[in-house]
Design a protein around this motif. Structure first.
Motif, PDB file in Angstrom:
ATOM      1  N   PRO A 129     -24.034 -26.199  46.048  1.00  0.00           N
ATOM      2  CA  PRO A 129     -25.056 -27.109  46.533  1.00  0.00           C
ATOM      3  C   PRO A 129     -25.030 -28.402  45.741  1.00  0.00           C
ATOM      4  CG  PRO A 129     -25.920 -24.881  46.224  1.00  0.00           C
ATOM      5  CD  PRO A 129     -24.549 -24.902  45.633  1.00  0.00           C
ATOM      6  N   LYS A 130     -25.075 -29.522  46.442  1.00  0.00           N
ATOM      7  CA  LYS A 130     -24.939 -30.819  45.795  1.00  0.00           C
ATOM      8  C   LYS A 130     -26.022 -31.030  44.754  1.00  0.00           C
ATOM      9  CE  LYS A 130     -23.269 -35.003  45.314  1.00  0.00           C
ATOM     10  NZ  LYS A 130     -21.947 -35.231  44.763  1.00  0.00           N
ATOM     11  N   GLU A 131     -27.268 -30.579  45.073  1.00  0.00           N
ATOM     12  CA  GLU A 131     -28.356 -30.838  44.157  1.00  0.00           C
ATOM     13  C   GLU A 131     -28.241 -30.026  42.870  1.00  0.00           C
ATOM     14  OE1 GLU A 131     -29.521 -27.744  47.205  1.00  0.00           O
ATOM     15  OE2 GLU A 131     -28.598 -29.723  47.171  1.00  0.00           O
ATOM     16  N   MET A 132     -27.397 -28.978  42.863  1.00  0.00           N
ATOM     17  CA  MET A 132     -27.226 -28.167  41.672  1.00  0.00           C
ATOM     18  C   MET A 132     -26.001 -28.601  40.871  1.00  0.00           C
ATOM     19  SD  MET A 132     -28.148 -24.359  43.006  1.00  0.00           S
ATOM     20  CE  MET A 132     -28.232 -23.768  41.335  1.00  0.00           C
ATOM     21  N   CYS A 133     -25.315 -29.632  41.294  1.00  0.00           N
ATOM     22  CA  CYS A 133     -24.069 -30.044  40.671  1.00  0.00           C
ATOM     23  C   CYS A 133     -24.255 -31.360  39.943  1.00  0.00           C
ATOM     24  CB  CYS A 133     -22.982 -30.182  41.740  1.00  0.00           C
ATOM     25  SG  CYS A 133     -21.390 -30.683  41.079  1.00  0.00           S
ATOM     26  N   LYS A 134     -23.994 -31.389  38.679  1.00  0.00           N
ATOM     27  CA  LYS A 134     -24.045 -32.601  37.881  1.00  0.00           C
ATOM     28  C   LYS A 134     -22.689 -32.783  37.219  1.00  0.00           C
ATOM     29  CE  LYS A 134     -26.522 -34.885  34.133  1.00  0.00           C
ATOM     30  NZ  LYS A 134     -27.597 -34.756  33.126  1.00  0.00           N
ATOM     31  N   SER A 135     -22.078 -33.924  37.488  1.00  0.00           N
ATOM     32  CA  SER A 135     -20.729 -34.171  36.991  1.00  0.00           C
ATOM     33  C   SER A 135     -20.698 -34.149  35.472  1.00  0.00           C
ATOM     34  CB  SER A 135     -20.230 -35.524  37.500  1.00  0.00           C
ATOM     35  OG  SER A 135     -18.965 -35.811  36.971  1.00  0.00           O
ATOM     36  N   ARG A 136     -19.759 -33.402  34.902  1.00  0.00           N
ATOM     37  CA  ARG A 136     -19.574 -33.372  33.454  1.00  0.00           C
ATOM     38  C   ARG A 136     -18.430 -34.303  33.097  1.00  0.00           C
ATOM     39  NH1 ARG A 136     -15.610 -28.560  32.121  1.00  0.00           N
ATOM     40  NH2 ARG A 136     -14.811 -28.078  34.178  1.00  0.00           N
ATOM     41  N   PRO A 137     -18.453 -34.936  31.937  1.00  0.00           N
ATOM     42  CA  PRO A 137     -17.355 -35.835  31.561  1.00  0.00           C
ATOM     43  C   PRO A 137     -16.039 -35.069  31.463  1.00  0.00           C
ATOM     44  CG  PRO A 137     -19.276 -36.172  30.160  1.00  0.00           C
ATOM     45  CD  PRO A 137     -19.540 -34.933  30.949  1.00  0.00           C
ATOM     46  N   LEU A 138     -14.982 -35.656  32.017  1.00  0.00           N
ATOM     47  CA  LEU A 138     -13.668 -35.025  32.030  1.00  0.00           C
ATOM     48  C   LEU A 138     -12.606 -36.054  31.684  1.00  0.00           C
ATOM     49  CD1 LEU A 138     -13.864 -33.178  35.477  1.00  0.00           C
ATOM     50  CD2 LEU A 138     -14.201 -32.108  33.251  1.00  0.00           C
ATOM     51  N   ASP A 139     -11.510 -35.564  31.122  1.00  0.00           N
ATOM     52  CA  ASP A 139     -10.247 -36.289  31.102  1.00  0.00           C
ATOM     53  C   ASP A 139      -9.358 -35.572  32.108  1.00  0.00           C
ATOM     54  OD1 ASP A 139     -11.044 -38.133  29.234  1.00  0.00           O
ATOM     55  OD2 ASP A 139     -10.203 -37.057  27.525  1.00  0.00           O
ATOM     56  N   LEU A 140      -9.296 -36.107  33.321  1.00  0.00           N
ATOM     57  CA  LEU A 140      -8.671 -35.426  34.449  1.00  0.00           C
ATOM     58  C   LEU A 140      -7.357 -36.109  34.824  1.00  0.00           C
ATOM     59  CD1 LEU A 140      -8.682 -33.458  36.885  1.00  0.00           C
ATOM     60  CD2 LEU A 140     -10.123 -35.114  38.086  1.00  0.00           C
ATOM     61  N   VAL A 141      -6.294 -35.313  34.918  1.00  0.00           N
ATOM     62  CA  VAL A 141      -4.985 -35.815  35.310  1.00  0.00           C
ATOM     63  C   VAL A 141      -4.508 -35.055  36.548  1.00  0.00           C
ATOM     64  CG1 VAL A 141      -2.572 -36.146  34.655  1.00  0.00           C
ATOM     65  CG2 VAL A 141      -4.380 -36.488  32.956  1.00  0.00           C
ATOM     66  N   SER A 169      -9.102 -38.977  46.582  1.00  0.00           N
ATOM     67  CA  SER A 169     -10.191 -39.936  46.705  1.00  0.00           C
ATOM     68  C   SER A 169     -11.535 -39.241  46.856  1.00  0.00           C
ATOM     69  CB  SER A 169      -9.931 -40.856  47.905  1.00  0.00           C
ATOM     70  OG  SER A 169     -10.956 -41.810  48.043  1.00  0.00           O
ATOM     71  N   ASP A 170     -11.570 -38.150  47.626  1.00  0.00           N
ATOM     72  CA  ASP A 170     -12.813 -37.399  47.800  1.00  0.00           C
ATOM     73  C   ASP A 170     -13.250 -36.745  46.499  1.00  0.00           C
ATOM     74  OD1 ASP A 170     -12.904 -38.123  50.426  1.00  0.00           O
ATOM     75  OD2 ASP A 170     -12.138 -36.223  51.215  1.00  0.00           O
ATOM     76  N   VAL A 171     -12.300 -36.218  45.732  1.00  0.00           N
ATOM     77  CA  VAL A 171     -12.643 -35.607  44.448  1.00  0.00           C
ATOM     78  C   VAL A 171     -13.186 -36.666  43.490  1.00  0.00           C
ATOM     79  CG1 VAL A 171     -11.729 -34.407  42.425  1.00  0.00           C
ATOM     80  CG2 VAL A 171     -11.000 -33.716  44.716  1.00  0.00           C
ATOM     81  N   VAL A 172     -12.561 -37.840  43.484  1.00  0.00           N
ATOM     82  CA  VAL A 172     -13.051 -38.935  42.638  1.00  0.00           C
ATOM     83  C   VAL A 172     -14.480 -39.300  43.018  1.00  0.00           C
ATOM     84  CG1 VAL A 172     -12.757 -41.394  42.126  1.00  0.00           C
ATOM     85  CG2 VAL A 172     -10.792 -39.861  42.051  1.00  0.00           C
ATOM     86  N   ASP A 173     -14.781 -39.274  44.309  1.00  0.00           N
ATOM     87  CA  ASP A 173     -16.141 -39.568  44.763  1.00  0.00           C
ATOM     88  C   ASP A 173     -17.161 -38.608  44.177  1.00  0.00           C
ATOM     89  OD1 ASP A 173     -16.295 -41.874  46.305  1.00  0.00           O
ATOM     90  OD2 ASP A 173     -15.454 -40.885  48.056  1.00  0.00           O
ATOM     91  N   GLU A 174     -16.740 -37.376  43.901  1.00  0.00           N
ATOM     92  CA  GLU A 174     -17.660 -36.383  43.360  1.00  0.00           C
ATOM     93  C   GLU A 174     -17.900 -36.562  41.859  1.00  0.00           C
ATOM     94  OE1 GLU A 174     -19.262 -34.303  45.166  1.00  0.00           O
ATOM     95  OE2 GLU A 174     -18.213 -34.682  47.052  1.00  0.00           O
ATOM     96  N   LEU A 175     -17.108 -37.395  41.206  1.00  0.00           N
ATOM     97  CA  LEU A 175     -17.200 -37.567  39.761  1.00  0.00           C
ATOM     98  C   LEU A 175     -17.943 -38.839  39.412  1.00  0.00           C
ATOM     99  CD1 LEU A 175     -13.501 -36.700  38.811  1.00  0.00           C
ATOM    100  CD2 LEU A 175     -15.474 -35.165  38.756  1.00  0.00           C
ATOM    101  N   GLU A 176     -18.516 -38.839  38.226  1.00  0.00           N
ATOM    102  CA  GLU A 176     -19.087 -40.060  37.670  1.00  0.00           C
ATOM    103  C   GLU A 176     -17.994 -40.716  36.828  1.00  0.00           C
ATOM    104  OE1 GLU A 176     -22.725 -41.514  34.713  1.00  0.00           O
ATOM    105  OE2 GLU A 176     -22.565 -39.412  35.358  1.00  0.00           O
TER     106      GLU A 176
END
Length: 377
Positions: free
Chosen positions: A98-110, A132-139
């Motif tokens: 659920p979107k409301e239960m998801c808070k982006s955590r800081p990542l070093d993503l490759v 691009s969609d995954v990037v949209d989900e991240l802060e």
């Protein structure tokens, strides 16, 4: 007499009119049929059937309303309305959080993306849409998540590093400009390049003291043409969490060799590039700071969230059973010291010493008496 007759006809007229209304006739109906018992039964049956049809229609409406709450697998687009389309029932189907239960955590993503010749141009475009969609989900930001992309086939090309883009819009534009490479699938070489060149502080990776998760997502549709087991183990030992995503003809054994444990949380597969966007919701759940225990668990005592999974722990004085869910109380051997026991032991020893001494004295008397008797002879 005339008054009685008039009264009688009035009663008859009112009774007939009331009967007509009861049986379905209304005075404004100029050509209504005369009611009789058969008509009454037909009218009553019609009313009952109409009520049943109304109830069925209401139930169907409620079912349709519930059905509209189920989200379609995958998330397309970047608007907040599309994001909200994933409800709890939809998540049970496509595995999203659920979107409301998801808070982006800081990542070093490759991202490591396979662009060998087996990936057709249209399919490669779908891979870029997924990224691009995954990037949209991240802060995205210098103090939030940082993203790099490594493109590989027979050669490896770093499209951009972790310290290149801190703006989501610029990053998505850069993703759209990535072109596929050529033949070959040197996945092992790509992992080594990411470890040696992308996950370094010079390239934008945060130091270990910052406690920022290092995540590598590998997307491939084939079998690696080089060795991946050893280099993947080295990357995991370096603290990199590896997710292996296979599409179509991907070799599942190789995906398992590359991915981190537990494999059920780090190995994904989709049957074609046409449905690869289904993974968007899965990665949202995986990469966000989701409290998995809050969604429900079967731990007897304590639930500990770990990315998309959870582990169970027992309270003090209990041990975790083999099912990794229930707990059993520890059996401890208690050693107690009884002071009275020590005193009783000392008293017993003293008593025995006295008894032995008495016996010794008596034995000495008997020996002396025997010697005297022998001397008299």
């Amino acid at each position: 007499m005339w008054g009685c007759l008039i009264y009688f006809f009035v009663l008859v007229f009112l009774g007939v009119e009331g009967t007509y209304r009861l049986y379905g006739y209304h005075p404004h109906q100029m050509h209504a049929d005369r009611p009789y018992p058969r008509a009454y039964r037909q009218n009553l049956l019609h009313n009952v059937q109409a009520q049943q049809a109304t109830r069925v229609a209401q139930q169907g409406t409620r079912g349709a309303q519930q059905g509209t709450r189920v989200a379609q697998p995958g998330i397309r687009g970047t608007t907040q309305q599309n994001t909200r389309a994933t409800t709890q029932q939809g998540n049970e189907i496509n595995g999203g959080a659920p979107k409301e239960m998801c808070k982006s955590r800081p990542l070093d993503l490759v991202f490591l993306i396979d662009s060998s010749r087996s990936v057709r141009p249209a399919e490669f475009e779908k891979v870029k849409v997924l990224l691009s969609d995954v990037v949209d989900e991240l802060e995205i930001g210098a103090d939030a998540s940082r993203v790099a992309v490594v493109n590989y086939a027979s050669t490896v090309k770093i499209e951009f590093l972790l310290n290149k883009y801190f703006n989501k819009g610029e990053m998505k534009q850069a993703l759209s400009r990535i072109d596929p490479l050529a033949t070959g699938t040197m996945t092992g070489l790509a992992i080594k390049t990411a470890m040696d060149e992308a996950f370094t502080e010079d390239s934008g990776a945060r130091p270990v003291s910052k406690n920022i998760a290092k995540v590598c997502i590998i997307l491939t549709d084939g079998r690696p043409q080089d060795q991946v087991e050893e280099v993947s183990a080295s990357a995991r030992g370096f603290g990199i969490e590896i997710y292996a995503v296979g599409v179509d003809r991907a070799d599942m054994a190789s995906l398992r060799l590359m991915a981190s444990q537990p494999l059920e949380d780090h190995v994904f597969y989709v049957e074609s590039f046409g449905v690869i966007e289904k993974l968007t919701s899965k990665f949202r759940e995986t990469l966000c700071g989701l409290d998995r225990c809050a969604l429900g668990h079967d731990c007897q005592h304590i639930c500990i969230s770990s990315n998309a999974s959870y582990t169970c722990k027992c309270r003090d004085g209990y041990t975790l059973n083999a099912d990794k869910k229930t707990c059993s109380q520890e059996v401890r051997a208690e050693v107690t010291e009884n002071a009275c026991m020590c005193e009783a032991q000392i008293a017993f020893q003293k008593k025995m010493q006295v008894t032995i001494q008495d016996l010794t004295n008596k034995l000495a008397d008997v020996t002396r008496q025997l010697q005297e008797v022998q001397g008299m002879r």
